[in-house]
Scaffold this motif. Structure first.
Motif, PDB file in Angstrom:
ATOM      1  N   UNK A  98       6.433   6.543   9.392  1.00 57.90           N
ATOM      2  CA  UNK A  98       5.896   7.075  10.638  1.00 57.90           C
ATOM      3  C   UNK A  98       4.371   7.120  10.625  1.00 57.90           C
ATOM      4  N   UNK A  99       3.790   7.418   9.467  1.00 57.81           N
ATOM      5  CA  UNK A  99       2.322   7.406   9.371  1.00 57.81           C
ATOM      6  C   UNK A  99       1.782   5.998   9.627  1.00 57.81           C
ATOM      7  N   UNK A 100       2.491   4.989   9.138  1.00 59.79           N
ATOM      8  CA  UNK A 100       2.066   3.608   9.384  1.00 59.79           C
ATOM      9  C   UNK A 100       2.211   3.252  10.859  1.00 59.79           C
ATOM     10  N   UNK A 101       3.312   3.702  11.453  1.00 59.27           N
ATOM     11  CA  UNK A 101       3.492   3.458  12.883  1.00 59.27           C
ATOM     12  C   UNK A 101       2.382   4.133  13.685  1.00 59.27           C
ATOM     13  N   UNK A 102       2.009   5.336  13.303  1.00 59.19           N
ATOM     14  CA  UNK A 102       0.931   6.026  14.014  1.00 59.19           C
ATOM     15  C   UNK A 102      -0.387   5.278  13.875  1.00 59.19           C
ATOM     16  N   UNK A 103      -0.651   4.708  12.693  1.00 56.72           N
ATOM     17  CA  UNK A 103      -1.883   3.939  12.523  1.00 56.72           C
ATOM     18  C   UNK A 103      -1.885   2.709  13.425  1.00 56.72           C
ATOM     19  N   UNK A 104      -0.729   2.039  13.528  1.00 55.66           N
ATOM     20  CA  UNK A 104      -0.628   0.895  14.437  1.00 55.66           C
ATOM     21  C   UNK A 104      -0.877   1.312  15.876  1.00 55.66           C
ATOM     22  N   UNK A 365       8.168  -5.282   8.762  1.00 53.40           N
ATOM     23  CA  UNK A 365       7.346  -5.420   7.562  1.00 53.40           C
ATOM     24  C   UNK A 365       6.206  -4.423   7.476  1.00 53.40           C
ATOM     25  N   UNK A 366       5.525  -4.178   8.589  1.00 50.97           N
ATOM     26  CA  UNK A 366       4.365  -3.288   8.570  1.00 50.97           C
ATOM     27  C   UNK A 366       4.734  -1.825   8.386  1.00 50.97           C
ATOM     28  N   UNK A 370       7.100   1.409   1.202  1.00 50.28           N
ATOM     29  CA  UNK A 370       6.420   0.739   0.089  1.00 50.28           C
ATOM     30  C   UNK A 370       6.687  -0.751   0.221  1.00 50.28           C
ATOM     31  N   UNK A 371       5.678  -1.560  -0.027  1.00 49.81           N
ATOM     32  CA  UNK A 371       5.847  -2.998   0.120  1.00 49.81           C
ATOM     33  C   UNK A 371       6.529  -3.642  -1.081  1.00 49.81           C
ATOM     34  N   UNK A 372       6.305  -3.081  -2.259  1.00 52.04           N
ATOM     35  CA  UNK A 372       6.771  -3.727  -3.498  1.00 52.04           C
ATOM     36  C   UNK A 372       7.476  -2.708  -4.380  1.00 52.04           C
ATOM     37  N   UNK A 467      -0.931 -14.116  -6.228  1.00 51.74           N
ATOM     38  CA  UNK A 467      -1.209 -15.055  -5.143  1.00 51.74           C
ATOM     39  C   UNK A 467      -0.197 -14.893  -4.023  1.00 51.74           C
ATOM     40  N   UNK A 468       1.071 -14.730  -4.402  1.00 50.46           N
ATOM     41  CA  UNK A 468       2.147 -14.527  -3.424  1.00 50.46           C
ATOM     42  C   UNK A 468       1.920 -13.257  -2.608  1.00 50.46           C
ATOM     43  N   UNK A 469       1.600 -12.164  -3.307  1.00 48.01           N
ATOM     44  CA  UNK A 469       1.464 -10.875  -2.630  1.00 48.01           C
ATOM     45  C   UNK A 469       0.150 -10.742  -1.865  1.00 48.01           C
ATOM     46  N   UNK A 470      -0.811 -11.627  -2.143  1.00 49.90           N
ATOM     47  CA  UNK A 470      -2.103 -11.529  -1.454  1.00 49.90           C
ATOM     48  C   UNK A 470      -1.969 -11.767   0.040  1.00 49.90           C
ATOM     49  N   UNK A 471      -0.856 -12.393   0.457  1.00 51.42           N
ATOM     50  CA  UNK A 471      -0.635 -12.661   1.869  1.00 51.42           C
ATOM     51  C   UNK A 471       0.085 -11.536   2.602  1.00 51.42           C
ATOM     52  N   UNK A 472       0.503 -10.499   1.868  1.00 53.65           N
ATOM     53  CA  UNK A 472       1.245  -9.404   2.480  1.00 53.65           C
ATOM     54  C   UNK A 472       0.330  -8.594   3.386  1.00 53.65           C
ATOM     55  N   UNK A 473       0.766  -8.364   4.615  1.00 57.24           N
ATOM     56  CA  UNK A 473      -0.018  -7.577   5.567  1.00 57.24           C
ATOM     57  C   UNK A 473       0.383  -6.115   5.483  1.00 57.24           C
ATOM     58  N   UNK A 474      -0.600  -5.239   5.506  1.00 53.94           N
ATOM     59  CA  UNK A 474      -0.347  -3.796   5.500  1.00 53.94           C
ATOM     60  C   UNK A 474      -1.171  -3.162   6.617  1.00 53.94           C
ATOM     61  N   UNK A 475      -0.837  -1.933   6.943  1.00 53.09           N
ATOM     62  CA  UNK A 475      -1.575  -1.222   7.980  1.00 53.09           C
ATOM     63  C   UNK A 475      -2.025   0.137   7.434  1.00 53.09           C
TER      64      UNK A 475
END
Length: 475
Positions: A98-104, A365-366, A370-372, A467-475
């Motif tokens: 929810x905190x991520x959704x609020x940032x978006x 995804x956003x 946790x992403x990983x 290198x793989x994870x460098x493309x992961x988008x976060x907010x």
């Protein structure tokens, strides 16, 4: 994502022998603030899990109460816990999402000039009586009296409060408009039969925005601007929402649109014209309509979950509370208003409903908490020597990819097998799961990388992983 995976497969194999890492001292595992540099570990998470169906049913009382996938999954994996009818504890993973959704939402609202405020949940009855909604809202309003007998309600929405706030500012110039005031707060509605978990509860989180413009034309422009921002938000979340014409209901005004997320359990029915794109809620359209009123083509009917709603209010509220501004000639003029809502907890639950499998949570995804998730080998196993490599990989990711600090979780429950922990990770829906198994003992070490949302698995060196994870988008 497929292109990214292909590039990762083609990465050169770089030597990462364990003896090269032997100079690094051992790390203790902590669950701490990411700024401290300590590792976030799963064993320290407060996350009550109820992975058996009978346990979930006991939480909700009657078996008939568990009527949708998102509710069952969110209870099973410890995202929510019942507190009372239509009321839930939101547990750490859910709060992070929810905190991520609020940032978006902040990004989208502030991009169009939104200013964030925070209004009281406790709303005086006289404001609601002024608009006649104290009676119109009926039993849906949660009402109470203070020790002096003064009446209040717990706000389900804030049109009255925000209009009175703006009206209290006696001198507002047309040059200052538009005002786009928004907040993210708890709302309260006394639902007669709460159901579907967070999709229909008695208290919930909402983003509500209220606009004040100098003319009907400017107000309509703002209305369209907010609608476009909502569409942008849902595109970023990967949710295929449909904007449909809707009834103004008890809020009132001259125009209204809902944002519907198509879903089989949706309580709303709407129609879409494949030919011209016309869409409307069936309540507005009328049950007998089978042809598009715009182009006369056939309409397609669907069910949906309402995740957003916009209203063009005109001067309905500004006239009652005398919310005025001075025009170019210095004359007082009533402000033209709009109001716009996003059901935050509902968006989260609806996304889980449409994206998840029957057994496993899947997130936009956003919004993934946790992403990983990094899984080291079981203690006492043949691969146990790879545990140190897993720790160093954790540190490498968080040191070289600043955007992933606080986004990597180490499953340090090494008394359990890799398979059992992978099953838990699959249920919780981390977008990426990295396993330090037997191939981590090769020279160079290779780690098993699962992309949960695509189902693809690749083996990468530690440099390949970053290198793989460098493309992961976060907010």
């Amino acid at each position: 994502m497929k292109g990214l995976l292909s590039r990762c497969r083609a990465l050169p194999v770089l030597a990462t022998c364990s003896h090269q890492l032997s100079g690094c001292g051992p790390h203790r595992f902590y669950h701490r603030d990411p700024e401290t540099g300590k590792r976030l570990v799963l064993s320290r998470m407060f996350q009550p899990q109820n992975l058996r169906e009978d346990q979930v049913l006991s939480l909700e009382g009657r078996s008939g109460d568990l009527t949708c996938k998102s509710q069952r999954l969110m209870l099973q994996v410890g995202l929510i816990h019942p507190a009372g009818p239509g009321s839930y504890h939101l547990l750490p993973y859910t709060v992070r999402a929810l905190e991520k959704l609020e940032r978006l939402i902040d990004q989208e609202m502030q991009a169009i000039g939104g200013q964030k405020v925070n209004m009281p949940s406790l709303s005086p009855a006289e404001l609601w009586r002024a608009t006649s909604r104290w009676d119109l809202m009926g039993k849906e309003l949660l009402r109470l009296r203070d020790r002096h007998g003064k009446e209040y309600c717990l706000g389900p929405t804030h049109e009255e409060a925000v209009t009175a706030l703006v009206a209290s500012q006696k001198i507002v110039s047309y040059k200052q408009l538009p005002f786009l005031l928004y907040q993210v707060t708890r709302k309260f509605r006394d639902e007669p039969r709460p159901r579907f978990g967070l999709l229909r509860g008695r208290e919930f989180y909402m983003k509500d925005m209220y606009s004040f413009d100098a003319s009907p034309e400017a107000a309509r422009h703002t209305y369209d601007l907010v609608g476009e921002a909502y569409s942008s938000l849902f595109r970023r979340l990967g949710l295929q929402c449909v904007r449909v014409q809707a009834d103004v209901g008890s809020i009132g005004g001259t125009a209204s649109h809902e944002f519907q997320l198509p879903a089989n359990i949706g309580e709303d029915r709407f129609a879409v014209c494949p030919g011209c794109g016309f869409s409307a809620n069936m309540e507005t359209l009328g049950m007998s309509h089978t042809d598009c009123p715009a182009c006369r083509g056939p309409l397609t009917e669907a069910r949906g979950i309402e995740v957003g709603h916009t209203f063009h209010l005109g001067t309905r509220y500004s006239s009652i509370f005398n919310a005025q501004f001075t025009d170019a000639q210095g004359k007082p003029v009533l402000a033209e208003m709009g109001c716009y809502g996003l059901g935050m907890t509902r968006i989260l639950a609806a996304a889980i409903e449409v994206l998840s499998t029957e057994d496993c949570v899947r997130w936009p995804g956003l919004l993934a908490p946790y992403q990983v998730c990094l899984i080291p080998p079981k203690k006492g196993s043949k691969e146990e020597a790879a545990a140190e490599l897993a720790g160093h990989l954790y540190d490498l990711i968080t040191e070289t990819l600043p955007q992933l600090r606080g986004e990597v979780l180490l499953d340090d429950r090494t008394h359990r097998t890799i398979g059992n922990r992978l099953k838990d990770a699959n249920k919780l829906g981390y977008p990426f799961v990295i396993i330090a198994g037997k191939r981590a003992l090769e020279d160079p070490a290779h780690f098993e990388v699962w992309s949960q949302n695509t189902g693809e698995v690749v083996f990468l060196t530690r440099e390949g992983v970053t290198e793989f994870l460098s493309q992961v988008q976060v907010v």
